[in-house]
Every structure is written in C-alpha cells, then in structure tokens.
Design a protein around this motif. Structure first.
Motif, PDB file in Angstrom:
ATOM      1  N   GLY A 103      47.916  46.596  38.180  1.00 23.72           N
ATOM      2  CA  GLY A 103      49.235  46.479  37.552  1.00 23.72           C
ATOM      3  C   GLY A 103      50.337  46.062  38.500  1.00 23.72           C
ATOM      4  N   ASN A 104      50.074  46.078  39.817  1.00 27.72           N
ATOM      5  CA  ASN A 104      51.146  45.629  40.730  1.00 27.72           C
ATOM      6  C   ASN A 104      50.688  44.511  41.660  1.00 27.72           C
ATOM      7  OD1 ASN A 104      49.581  47.306  42.322  1.00 27.72           O
ATOM      8  ND2 ASN A 104      51.262  48.563  43.050  1.00 27.72           N
ATOM      9  N   MET A 105      49.717  43.742  41.173  1.00 23.40           N
ATOM     10  CA  MET A 105      49.306  42.565  41.960  1.00 23.40           C
ATOM     11  C   MET A 105      48.910  41.423  41.028  1.00 23.40           C
ATOM     12  SD  MET A 105      45.508  43.623  43.397  1.00 23.40           S
ATOM     13  CE  MET A 105      45.772  45.366  43.711  1.00 23.40           C
ATOM     14  N   ARG A 106      48.921  40.211  41.581  1.00 20.89           N
ATOM     15  CA  ARG A 106      48.368  39.055  40.866  1.00 20.89           C
ATOM     16  C   ARG A 106      47.115  38.631  41.615  1.00 20.89           C
ATOM     17  NH1 ARG A 106      53.831  37.569  40.562  1.00 20.89           N
ATOM     18  NH2 ARG A 106      54.653  37.485  38.450  1.00 20.89           N
ATOM     19  N   ALA A 107      45.994  38.636  40.911  1.00 22.00           N
ATOM     20  CA  ALA A 107      44.730  38.265  41.529  1.00 22.00           C
ATOM     21  C   ALA A 107      44.034  37.213  40.664  1.00 22.00           C
ATOM     22  CB  ALA A 107      43.849  39.499  41.680  1.00 22.00           C
ATOM     23  N   TYR A 108      43.347  36.293  41.340  1.00 25.18           N
ATOM     24  CA  TYR A 108      42.694  35.181  40.635  1.00 25.18           C
ATOM     25  C   TYR A 108      41.246  35.050  41.114  1.00 25.18           C
ATOM     26  CZ  TYR A 108      47.228  33.489  38.976  1.00 25.18           C
ATOM     27  OH  TYR A 108      48.447  33.377  38.351  1.00 25.18           O
ATOM     28  N   LYS A 109      40.389  34.593  40.218  1.00 21.91           N
ATOM     29  CA  LYS A 109      39.004  34.288  40.591  1.00 21.91           C
ATOM     30  C   LYS A 109      38.705  32.877  40.111  1.00 21.91           C
ATOM     31  CE  LYS A 109      34.398  36.171  40.887  1.00 21.91           C
ATOM     32  NZ  LYS A 109      33.652  37.409  41.023  1.00 21.91           N
ATOM     33  N   GLN A 110      38.325  32.016  41.029  1.00 20.60           N
ATOM     34  CA  GLN A 110      38.068  30.600  40.722  1.00 20.60           C
ATOM     35  C   GLN A 110      39.225  29.981  39.943  1.00 20.60           C
ATOM     36  OE1 GLN A 110      34.310  31.177  38.754  1.00 20.60           O
ATOM     37  NE2 GLN A 110      33.158  31.074  40.662  1.00 20.60           N
ATOM     38  N   GLY A 111      40.448  30.317  40.398  1.00 17.62           N
ATOM     39  CA  GLY A 111      41.651  29.732  39.799  1.00 17.62           C
ATOM     40  C   GLY A 111      42.104  30.368  38.505  1.00 17.62           C
ATOM     41  N   GLU A 112      41.374  31.387  38.008  1.00 13.83           N
ATOM     42  CA  GLU A 112      41.756  32.038  36.751  1.00 13.83           C
ATOM     43  C   GLU A 112      42.333  33.414  37.014  1.00 13.83           C
ATOM     44  OE1 GLU A 112      39.220  32.164  33.382  1.00 13.83           O
ATOM     45  OE2 GLU A 112      38.569  30.094  33.616  1.00 13.83           O
ATOM     46  N   TYR A 113      43.471  33.700  36.380  1.00 17.09           N
ATOM     47  CA  TYR A 113      44.137  34.991  36.546  1.00 17.09           C
ATOM     48  C   TYR A 113      43.259  36.118  35.989  1.00 17.09           C
ATOM     49  CZ  TYR A 113      47.231  38.852  35.505  1.00 17.09           C
ATOM     50  OH  TYR A 113      47.770  40.114  35.411  1.00 17.09           O
ATOM     51  N   ILE A 114      43.203  37.239  36.723  1.00 22.31           N
ATOM     52  CA  ILE A 114      42.422  38.400  36.276  1.00 22.31           C
ATOM     53  C   ILE A 114      43.368  39.503  35.823  1.00 22.31           C
ATOM     54  CG2 ILE A 114      40.663  40.087  36.925  1.00 22.31           C
ATOM     55  CD1 ILE A 114      39.948  38.223  39.268  1.00 22.31           C
ATOM     56  N   GLU A 115      43.216  39.953  34.577  1.00 19.63           N
ATOM     57  CA  GLU A 115      44.072  41.018  34.050  1.00 19.63           C
ATOM     58  C   GLU A 115      43.746  42.344  34.743  1.00 19.63           C
ATOM     59  OE1 GLU A 115      43.672  41.039  29.821  1.00 19.63           O
ATOM     60  OE2 GLU A 115      45.074  39.370  29.585  1.00 19.63           O
ATOM     61  N   PRO A 116      44.726  43.277  34.789  1.00 19.73           N
ATOM     62  CA  PRO A 116      44.551  44.535  35.531  1.00 19.73           C
ATOM     63  C   PRO A 116      43.258  45.295  35.216  1.00 19.73           C
ATOM     64  CG  PRO A 116      46.810  44.344  34.790  1.00 19.73           C
ATOM     65  CD  PRO A 116      46.082  43.179  34.207  1.00 19.73           C
ATOM     66  N   LEU A 117      42.943  45.468  33.923  1.00 23.59           N
ATOM     67  CA  LEU A 117      41.748  46.238  33.569  1.00 23.59           C
ATOM     68  C   LEU A 117      40.472  45.531  34.013  1.00 23.59           C
ATOM     69  CD1 LEU A 117      42.615  47.624  30.012  1.00 23.59           C
ATOM     70  CD2 LEU A 117      42.288  48.946  32.086  1.00 23.59           C
ATOM     71  N   LYS A 118      40.464  44.218  33.891  1.00 24.06           N
ATOM     72  CA  LYS A 118      39.287  43.446  34.310  1.00 24.06           C
ATOM     73  C   LYS A 118      39.138  43.500  35.828  1.00 24.06           C
ATOM     74  CE  LYS A 118      36.936  39.030  33.822  1.00 24.06           C
ATOM     75  NZ  LYS A 118      37.062  37.597  33.529  1.00 24.06           N
ATOM     76  N   LEU A 119      40.262  43.456  36.528  1.00 24.64           N
ATOM     77  CA  LEU A 119      40.243  43.520  37.994  1.00 24.64           C
ATOM     78  C   LEU A 119      39.618  44.834  38.454  1.00 24.64           C
ATOM     79  CD1 LEU A 119      41.165  42.229  40.730  1.00 24.64           C
ATOM     80  CD2 LEU A 119      43.226  43.598  40.504  1.00 24.64           C
ATOM     81  N   GLU A 120      40.020  45.935  37.793  1.00 27.16           N
ATOM     82  CA  GLU A 120      39.468  47.245  38.149  1.00 27.16           C
ATOM     83  C   GLU A 120      37.963  47.260  37.940  1.00 27.16           C
ATOM     84  OE1 GLU A 120      38.206  49.878  35.983  1.00 27.16           O
ATOM     85  OE2 GLU A 120      37.934  51.157  37.725  1.00 27.16           O
ATOM     86  N   LYS A 121      37.513  46.693  36.817  1.00 30.14           N
ATOM     87  CA  LYS A 121      36.068  46.665  36.538  1.00 30.14           C
ATOM     88  C   LYS A 121      35.319  45.859  37.587  1.00 30.14           C
ATOM     89  CE  LYS A 121      36.169  47.365  31.548  1.00 30.14           C
ATOM     90  NZ  LYS A 121      36.717  46.666  30.401  1.00 30.14           N
ATOM     91  N   LEU A 122      35.855  44.691  37.926  1.00 33.31           N
ATOM     92  CA  LEU A 122      35.200  43.833  38.923  1.00 33.31           C
ATOM     93  C   LEU A 122      35.137  44.515  40.296  1.00 33.31           C
ATOM     94  CD1 LEU A 122      36.846  40.369  38.098  1.00 33.31           C
ATOM     95  CD2 LEU A 122      34.446  40.966  37.759  1.00 33.31           C
ATOM     96  N   MET A 123      36.228  45.201  40.656  1.00 29.35           N
ATOM     97  CA  MET A 123      36.284  45.848  41.971  1.00 29.35           C
ATOM     98  C   MET A 123      35.390  47.078  42.064  1.00 29.35           C
ATOM     99  SD  MET A 123      37.980  44.110  44.070  1.00 29.35           S
ATOM    100  CE  MET A 123      38.121  45.299  45.385  1.00 29.35           C
ATOM    101  N   MET A 124      35.217  47.775  40.945  1.00 26.40           N
ATOM    102  CA  MET A 124      34.449  49.032  40.960  1.00 26.40           C
ATOM    103  C   MET A 124      32.957  48.823  40.665  1.00 26.40           C
ATOM    104  SD  MET A 124      36.548  51.463  41.829  1.00 26.40           S
ATOM    105  CE  MET A 124      37.210  50.265  42.971  1.00 26.40           C
ATOM    106  N   GLU A 125      32.589  47.595  40.305  1.00 29.10           N
ATOM    107  CA  GLU A 125      31.166  47.295  40.074  1.00 29.10           C
ATOM    108  C   GLU A 125      30.383  47.455  41.365  1.00 29.10           C
ATOM    109  OE1 GLU A 125      31.285  43.949  36.487  1.00 29.10           O
ATOM    110  OE2 GLU A 125      31.031  43.318  38.571  1.00 29.10           O
ATOM    111  N   LYS A 126      29.233  48.096  41.271  1.00 27.31           N
ATOM    112  CA  LYS A 126      28.381  48.254  42.468  1.00 27.31           C
ATOM    113  C   LYS A 126      27.669  46.939  42.768  1.00 27.31           C
ATOM    114  CE  LYS A 126      29.230  52.643  43.053  1.00 27.31           C
ATOM    115  NZ  LYS A 126      30.279  52.984  43.971  1.00 27.31           N
TER     116      LYS A 126
END
Length: 227
Positions: A204-227
């Motif tokens: 919620g307090n950052m802008r993050a992108y993957k392959q040029g596409e913006y990642i929404e906060p909830l999706k970012l959390e899921k991607l980061m917490m995936e083992k």
C-alpha cells in the motif's frame, strides 16, 4: 488498551506497558476507487488488505532488525492484523519520505517537462509534509530546518536511512523479479532522540512492477510471500 488515534489505514491504541498497538484496516488510499499510495483519501476497501499489508510489513521489519536498521517494530500478529511498536514522536505534524527509482506518480506530474515516464532515478529522496488541506507539499532540507521541523543533521540521517531501507526492499523484490519504482516511508524520533522508521512497509505504500506491469498491493503480498 486505550484508543488514541483513528487513521486512514490503521487505528492506534496505547498499551499499559507504554508501547502501542497498530490495528491494520482493509482500507487503502486512492481516488475514485483507484489505489494510489500518495493519495490523501481512502479510495477503496480491499478485503484482506490489512492482513496482507501487515504480513509484508512484518517480513520487511524483521529483515531490517537483522541489519540493525532502527525501527519502531516489536512484534506482529498477522491473524489479528495487529503490530506492537515502541513509542515515537513524529517530526512536526508528520512527514512522508519517498524514495524514487523511476519517474512516476507525482514526480512525473510535477517534472514532466523534463522527465519521461518510467525514467530511472538514482534513489531520489523527497520529503513532503503530511497536510491533507495543502495536498502534502514537498519541502526542502533548508525549509525543514528553518521551520524547526528537522535539523540539517537529522535530515542527513533521515536521507541515509531512507536509502538504506529502500535498497533493502528493492533487493528483496528483485529476488522475485519485481521492480520497485518508488516507496513511501514515515519516520519519528524514539525516546532517545534517534531517527527511526515508523508505520509500515507494505504494498500500500509502494509502486512495484513486474515485466512492465503494475502489481496491486494484495497481489504483491502474495508474490512476495510465495515459497
């Protein structure tokens, strides 16, 4: 437990031992139903956003703890969406500190005559006043010192710690092939006067992108917490 403050994205309670409890909400900042980490209003409610924000916050704060970077973090309970923190006083009535790696958002709106969208920036640090009425105006080091909000020495410390924390977050995101474009922090003074990171570090307090596409906060959390 005494309720002391109702914020846009979290509520604050004072504990009997003098520490504080932050209760994360599912509200995120934005306008017209669109998320914007730099917005002054709650734009939308996303179910699970509170827990997701805290899960990522806990993850980053524990890394910072290992690195010896000072924060207000003590511990967190993700299930209850609560975080226990040490007391800190804010600078003035509150500052937001942004570290920018790419020209997007308000940076691009202000400097679009010279900057291109997505243009690389060298960990540019920008300080704004938390002032909804005046739309969080940017403020310079000299003005911060002259207005008695932050001394020149504290500013240098603030800038240094901001770049250290942002670099840590950027490094962690890069492990998942995610690019950090910008991130917003809040700082305060601990009881001993030390400048410490407060609030949270979440999608919620950052802008993050993957392959040029913006990642929404909830999706970012899921991607980061995936083992």
């Amino acid at each position: 437990m005494k309720h002391v403050y109702t914020g846009k994205t979290k509520d604050v309670y004072e504990l009997e031992d003098g520490n504080y409890l932050l209760k994360f909400k599912d509200d995120v900042t934005g306008e017209n139903g669109v998320f914007d980490p730099g917005a002054n209003t709650v734009g939308l409610t996303m179910e699970g956003a509170g827990q997701a924000g805290l899960r990522l916050t806990k993850y980053f704060f524990e890394i910072l703890k290992e690195k010896g970077i000072p924060t207000h973090y003590i511990d967190a309970n993700v299930e209850e969406a609560t975080m226990t923190v040490q007391p800190a006083t804010v600078f003035g009535k509150g500052l937001e500190v942004i570290c920018r790696y790419r020209a997007v958002g308000s940076f691009l709106r202000r400097y679009g005559m010279y900057a291109e969208e997505g243009q690389p920036l060298d960990a540019f640090v920008e300080v704004t006043l938390k002032d909804d009425e005046r739309q969080d105006p940017p403020i310079s080091e000299d003005a911060l010192d002259m207005l008695g909000i932050l001394s020149h020495d504290e500013y240098k410390e603030l800038k240094d710690i901001t770049q250290q924390i942002a670099a840590t977050v950027k490094e962690e995101l890069a492990k998942k092939e995610i690019d950090l474009y910008d991130i917003k922090f809040e700082f305060g003074r601990a009881k001993d006067g030390q400048v410490i990171l407060i609030d949270e570090i979440s999608g919620g307090n950052m802008r993050a992108y993957k392959q040029g596409e913006y990642i929404e906060p909830l999706k970012l959390e899921k991607l980061m917490m995936e083992k």
